[in-house]
Design a protein around this motif. Structure first.
Motif, PDB file in Angstrom:
ATOM      1  N   HIS A 260       0.832  -1.343  -0.091  1.00 37.54           N
ATOM      2  CA  HIS A 260       0.047   0.030  -0.089  1.00 37.54           C
ATOM      3  C   HIS A 260       1.041   1.326   0.067  1.00 37.54           C
ATOM      4  CE1 HIS A 260      -2.433   3.281   2.048  1.00 37.54           C
ATOM      5  NE2 HIS A 260      -3.396   2.765   1.060  1.00 37.54           N
TER       6      HIS A 260
ATOM      7  N   ARG B 142       2.556   1.741  -3.378  1.00 36.00           N
ATOM      8  CA  ARG B 142       1.395   2.028  -4.795  1.00 36.00           C
ATOM      9  C   ARG B 142       1.166   3.379  -4.619  1.00 36.00           C
ATOM     10  NH1 ARG B 142      -1.408  -2.098  -7.396  1.00 36.00           N
ATOM     11  NH2 ARG B 142      -0.820  -4.218  -6.629  1.00 36.00           N
TER      12      ARG B 142
ATOM     13  N   LEU C 259       3.461   5.698  -5.960  1.00 36.03           N
ATOM     14  CA  LEU C 259       3.543   5.268  -7.362  1.00 36.03           C
ATOM     15  C   LEU C 259       2.638   5.935  -8.375  1.00 36.03           C
ATOM     16  CD1 LEU C 259       5.129   1.650  -7.210  1.00 36.03           C
ATOM     17  CD2 LEU C 259       5.903   3.670  -8.344  1.00 36.03           C
ATOM     18  N   SER C 260       1.482   5.959  -7.625  1.00 36.10           N
ATOM     19  CA  SER C 260       0.151   6.621  -8.261  1.00 36.10           C
ATOM     20  C   SER C 260       0.279   7.896  -8.574  1.00 36.10           C
ATOM     21  CB  SER C 260      -1.166   6.404  -7.224  1.00 36.10           C
ATOM     22  OG  SER C 260      -1.300   4.988  -6.793  1.00 36.10           O
ATOM     23  N   SER C 261       0.969   8.723  -7.427  1.00 39.75           N
ATOM     24  CA  SER C 261       1.240  10.165  -7.734  1.00 39.75           C
ATOM     25  C   SER C 261       2.153  10.209  -8.917  1.00 39.75           C
ATOM     26  CB  SER C 261       1.916  10.781  -6.648  1.00 39.75           C
ATOM     27  OG  SER C 261       0.829  10.849  -5.671  1.00 39.75           O
TER      28      SER C 261
ATOM     29  N   TYR D 257       1.007  11.965 -12.200  1.00 40.01           N
ATOM     30  CA  TYR D 257       1.520  13.480 -12.833  1.00 40.01           C
ATOM     31  C   TYR D 257       2.432  13.382 -14.111  1.00 40.01           C
ATOM     32  CZ  TYR D 257      -0.378  15.527  -8.603  1.00 40.01           C
ATOM     33  OH  TYR D 257      -1.507  15.934  -7.632  1.00 40.01           O
TER      34      TYR D 257
ATOM     35  N   GLU E 158       1.776  11.356 -16.442  1.00 43.48           N
ATOM     36  CA  GLU E 158       0.902  11.151 -17.478  1.00 43.48           C
ATOM     37  C   GLU E 158       0.259  12.646 -17.713  1.00 43.48           C
ATOM     38  OE1 GLU E 158      -2.828   8.811 -16.534  1.00 43.48           O
ATOM     39  OE2 GLU E 158      -3.839   9.568 -18.082  1.00 43.48           O
ATOM     40  N   LEU E 159       0.107  13.544 -16.855  1.00 42.86           N
ATOM     41  CA  LEU E 159      -0.276  14.845 -16.987  1.00 42.86           C
ATOM     42  C   LEU E 159       0.659  15.524 -17.836  1.00 42.86           C
ATOM     43  CD1 LEU E 159      -1.922  15.824 -13.819  1.00 42.86           C
ATOM     44  CD2 LEU E 159      -3.001  15.099 -15.694  1.00 42.86           C
TER      45      LEU E 159
ATOM     46  N   GLU F  59      -4.132  11.488   0.914  1.00 43.12           N
ATOM     47  CA  GLU F  59      -2.846  11.789   0.269  1.00 43.12           C
ATOM     48  C   GLU F  59      -3.067  13.302  -0.506  1.00 43.12           C
ATOM     49  OE1 GLU F  59       0.310  10.530  -0.105  1.00 43.12           O
ATOM     50  OE2 GLU F  59       0.038   9.154   1.320  1.00 43.12           O
ATOM     51  N   ASP F  60      -2.384  14.268  -0.131  1.00 46.92           N
ATOM     52  CA  ASP F  60      -2.751  15.575  -0.931  1.00 46.92           C
ATOM     53  C   ASP F  60      -2.298  15.489  -2.282  1.00 46.92           C
ATOM     54  OD1 ASP F  60      -3.129  16.659   1.329  1.00 46.92           O
ATOM     55  OD2 ASP F  60      -1.239  17.692   1.557  1.00 46.92           O
ATOM     56  N   ASP F  61      -1.511  14.725  -2.731  1.00 47.65           N
ATOM     57  CA  ASP F  61      -1.182  14.455  -4.051  1.00 47.65           C
ATOM     58  C   ASP F  61      -2.130  13.672  -4.908  1.00 47.65           C
ATOM     59  OD1 ASP F  61       1.232  15.703  -3.530  1.00 47.65           O
ATOM     60  OD2 ASP F  61       2.460  13.907  -3.303  1.00 47.65           O
ATOM     61  N   ILE F  62      -2.763  12.779  -4.410  1.00 51.89           N
ATOM     62  CA  ILE F  62      -3.710  12.026  -4.898  1.00 51.89           C
ATOM     63  C   ILE F  62      -4.972  12.714  -5.088  1.00 51.89           C
ATOM     64  CG2 ILE F  62      -4.965  10.010  -5.037  1.00 51.89           C
ATOM     65  CD1 ILE F  62      -2.348   9.112  -5.281  1.00 51.89           C
TER      66      ILE F  62
ATOM     67  N   GLY G  29      -4.968  15.812  -5.497  1.00 51.54           N
ATOM     68  CA  GLY G  29      -4.733  16.838  -6.667  1.00 51.54           C
ATOM     69  C   GLY G  29      -5.187  16.393  -8.112  1.00 51.54           C
ATOM     70  N   LEU G  30      -4.787  15.035  -8.130  1.00 52.82           N
ATOM     71  CA  LEU G  30      -5.050  14.248  -9.248  1.00 52.82           C
ATOM     72  C   LEU G  30      -6.219  14.046  -9.722  1.00 52.82           C
ATOM     73  CD1 LEU G  30      -2.470  11.174  -9.700  1.00 52.82           C
ATOM     74  CD2 LEU G  30      -2.753  13.256 -11.154  1.00 52.82           C
TER      75      LEU G  30
ATOM     76  N   LEU H 186      -8.408  17.108 -10.379  1.00 46.25           N
ATOM     77  CA  LEU H 186      -8.030  17.363 -11.901  1.00 46.25           C
ATOM     78  C   LEU H 186      -8.891  16.662 -12.872  1.00 46.25           C
ATOM     79  CD1 LEU H 186      -4.740  18.784 -13.045  1.00 46.25           C
ATOM     80  CD2 LEU H 186      -5.834  16.868 -14.640  1.00 46.25           C
TER      81      LEU H 186
ATOM     82  N   ALA I   1      -5.352   1.016  -3.126  1.00 45.20           N
ATOM     83  CA  ALA I   1      -4.138   0.411  -3.380  1.00 45.20           C
ATOM     84  C   ALA I   1      -4.465  -1.220  -3.323  1.00 45.20           C
ATOM     85  CB  ALA I   1      -3.211   0.864  -2.479  1.00 45.20           C
TER      86      ALA I   1
ATOM     87  N   LYS J 175      -5.406   1.621  -7.462  1.00 44.58           N
ATOM     88  CA  LYS J 175      -4.196   2.594  -7.482  1.00 44.58           C
ATOM     89  C   LYS J 175      -2.972   1.666  -8.057  1.00 44.58           C
ATOM     90  CE  LYS J 175      -5.537   5.777  -3.996  1.00 44.58           C
ATOM     91  NZ  LYS J 175      -5.087   6.194  -2.588  1.00 44.58           N
ATOM     92  N   PRO J 176      -2.082   2.081  -8.713  1.00 47.31           N
ATOM     93  CA  PRO J 176      -2.224   3.675  -9.492  1.00 47.31           C
ATOM     94  C   PRO J 176      -3.340   3.508 -10.656  1.00 47.31           C
ATOM     95  CG  PRO J 176      -0.005   2.351  -9.748  1.00 47.31           C
ATOM     96  CD  PRO J 176      -0.972   1.332  -9.280  1.00 47.31           C
ATOM     97  N   PHE J 177      -3.832   4.601 -11.030  1.00 46.45           N
ATOM     98  CA  PHE J 177      -4.776   4.707 -12.249  1.00 46.45           C
ATOM     99  C   PHE J 177      -4.444   5.558 -12.957  1.00 46.45           C
ATOM    100  CE2 PHE J 177      -6.024   7.225  -8.325  1.00 46.45           C
ATOM    101  CZ  PHE J 177      -6.014   8.536  -8.955  1.00 46.45           C
ATOM    102  N   SER J 178      -4.728   5.430 -14.160  1.00 48.15           N
ATOM    103  CA  SER J 178      -4.473   6.584 -15.258  1.00 48.15           C
ATOM    104  C   SER J 178      -5.338   7.730 -15.017  1.00 48.15           C
ATOM    105  CB  SER J 178      -4.565   5.852 -16.575  1.00 48.15           C
ATOM    106  OG  SER J 178      -5.839   6.043 -17.159  1.00 48.15           O
ATOM    107  N   VAL J 179      -4.811   8.939 -15.336  1.00 43.92           N
ATOM    108  CA  VAL J 179      -5.724   9.801 -15.049  1.00 43.92           C
ATOM    109  C   VAL J 179      -6.837   9.856 -16.264  1.00 43.92           C
ATOM    110  CG1 VAL J 179      -5.768  12.542 -15.283  1.00 43.92           C
ATOM    111  CG2 VAL J 179      -3.899  11.321 -14.195  1.00 43.92           C
TER     112      VAL J 179
END
Lengths: 419, 129
Positions: free
Chosen positions: A189, A192, A195-197, A201, A203-204, B14-17, B19-20, B23, B88, B109-113
């Motif tokens: 977990h 992962r 890695l998701s982040s 990002y 990809e963006l 998770e802040d970063d997630i 954010g994704l 978006l 996850a 996760k991880p997923f594609s945007v």
């Protein structure tokens, strides 16, 4: 008749009596000797029996780390060794003939498998033995996870007289296994999520039409993405390996179109193969070939075999994926025709013209983290999980995975699946 | 008259997630009505805003996404909120647990945007304004 006439008769009778007494005396002496002999034999036999009993007792008493409990047919304890005393906290005198084996089990656990003694001996009664985990409750109320081997016990005439319960305390081992399981899940977990982040990002940035990248930037970020994907696969493999070990690996069965699985495996390997200068050929049967299985896992198994073959093959070499229907015999042989006792199977061969694997290493090939010396020598990347995973997937499908290899000439992995 | 954009609640610790997801929600043509970082806040926000869609992380402090989902289904006011779980945990068992808790969809996760955008668009499509 005169007195003289009677004289010899009296004498004869006396002689007869004396003879009879002598005969009886001889007989008595013979019987006495025989009795003394039998006494001797009996004494020897008694001493031997006592010695044998003493040996048995001393062996059972010497076992201090396993609990050995013998019961009669009603589950009343008749044998209670020091291991049982140590594990369950009760001396022999307080248990033998006074307590039942079920007194030391969790009632709800017994109820879940039947009830009372029947639950404990259900399988051993049919199969002659049974080994599984149970929970013992000690004199102080502590619960211990034990692996118990149950076997029937016979008396001296061979009649079924009761049951033996030989238990090993697995409390710490099982707790360790659970901890390892939790640890792997946690790590999975925790890896992962970042890695998701990373991948999200990336990809963006890669797909932003408003700010197109230069070829050089795209190439660098492509390397980042490839390595993030590699890390992700490793996390997945570690998690899957832990699931297999913990026996929590399950299949989602459906009808699987094997030619499609192989085409996908070839497609997945195509880029890496082209980069390595390795040709990949696909040989599929004219008709379709469907097996019952887990499409995702079978895809993973084929991907592993094809990716391994490509990695093990130097530039200019060739990897061939072939699929055909056939029959597998009990001794592992394969034929195109149906024969008595054979199982219908689909057979996948992944053959390469690569470095090969030394014969002495072939039997370790499916062991976790094992890496062939030819892999290390030729700097083939990997951690040694792919083949153990492929083997686990194949076995879970009731299939077989075999390897034939000649060092310096190449390797063929053969995977068969029931159809 | 133009339909108002579907309203989406985003919950992930998770802040970063987040954010994704934010978006992706916007790219799907939706509005983020609340962004929270734990399960308890997610439940409060869902009760306060009654969004069209809740995108919930499964592993959150306070209450898990599964618990939030079950609670939403149990309350009349929020029973109709569509739920997309992010996790996850990628095994079939994880997905089954998510769907059993009442989720409409599950994304590992991880997923594609791009995949998340498509899923949000799909789940929010046809949602009455």
């Amino acid at each position: 008749m005169t007195a003289l006439d009677q004289g010899p008769v009296v004498l004869d009778e006396a002689a007869l009596l004396r003879a009879e007494v002598a005969r009886l005396t001889d007989e008595r002496d013979a019987l006495r000797a025989q009795m003394q002999h039998r006494d001797g034999e009996l004494e020897v036999a008694t001493r031997m029996l006592a010695a044998r009993a003493q040996t048995m007792t001393s062996v059972i008493d010497a076992v201090t780390e396993q609990s050995i409990i013998g019961t009669d047919l009603d589950g009343v304890v008749r044998v209670w060794n020091p291991g049982a005393e140590k594990l369950l906290g009760l001396p022999r005198a307080e248990v033998v003939r006074r307590r039942r084996i079920t007194d030391f089990h969790l009632p709800e656990e017994l109820a879940a498998s039947g009830s009372g003694l029947t639950a404990l001996v259900r399988v051993a009664r049919v199969e002659g033995r049974d080994v599984r985990d149970w929970t013992y409750v000690t004199a102080t109320g502590d619960e211990r996870t034990v692996s118990v081997a149950v076997t029937p016990r016979s008396d001296d005439s061979g009649e079924h007289a009761g049951w033996n319960f030989v238990a090993t305390d697995m409390t710490e081992v099982r707790a360790g296994e659970r901890l390892k399981d939790q640890f792997v899940s946690l790590i999975s977990h925790e890896l992962r999520t970042p890695l998701s982040s990373i991948l999200g990002y990336l990809e963006l940035v890669l797909d932003d039409p408003d700010q197109p990248l230069t070829d050089e930037q795209r190439s660098y970020l492509g390397t980042v993405e490839r390595n993030a994907q590699r890390l992700l696969r490793l996390v997945g493999d570690l998690l899957f390996t832990a699931q297999v070990e913990a026996g929590r690996f399950t299949l989602q069965p459906e009808d699987v179109d094997l030619p499609a699985v192989l085409r996908a495996a070839e497609e997945t390997a195509r880029v890496a193969a082209a980069a390595a200068g390795v040709q990949v050929d696909l040989e599929l049967p004219a008709g379709g070939l469907v097996v019952r299985g887990d499409a995702v896992r079978l895809g993973q198994a084929c991907d592993n075999l094809v990716s391994n073959a490509v990695k093990f093959t130097p530039a200019g070499g060739r990897v061939t994926l072939s699929l055909r229907a056939g029959w597998r015999s009990a001794d592992g042989g394969f034929g195109d025709e149906e024969l008595p006792g054979c199982t219908p199977v689909a057979r996948i061969d992944v053959t390469d013209t690569g470095y090969g694997i030394p014969a002495a290493e072939l039997d370790q090939l499916f062991t976790r983290f094992f890496r062939a010396s030819t892999a290390r020598r030729n700097a083939v990347k990997g951690v040694g999980l792919g083949l153990s995973i492929t083997k686990a997937i194949t076995t879970a499908h009731g299939g077989t995975l075999d390897v034939a290899s000649t060092e310096g000439r190449g390797t063929t992995f053969t995977l068969t699946l029931p159809r | 008259m133009e339909q108002p954009a579907p309203r989406v609640l985003v919950a992930d610790d998770e802040d970063d997630i987040r954010g994704l997801v934010r978006l992706a929600v916007r790219r799907a043509g939706c509005t983020v009505v609340a962004e929270v970082a734990d399960g308890t806040a997610a439940l409060d926000a869902a009760r306060a805003h009654v969004p069209d869609l809740a995108v919930l992380d499964v592993s959150m402090p306070g209450a898990t996404g599964l618990e939030v989902c079950t609670a939403l289904r149990a309350e009349a006011a929020t029973a109709g909120v569509r739920v997309l779980l992010l996790s996850a945990g990628a095994s079939a068992e994880d997905v089954a647990r998510g769907l059993a808790a009442g989720a409409d969809s599950y994304l590992a996760k991880p997923f594609s945007v791009a995949g998340l955008v498509a899923r949000v668009r799909e789940l929010s499509a046809g949602v009455p304004a």
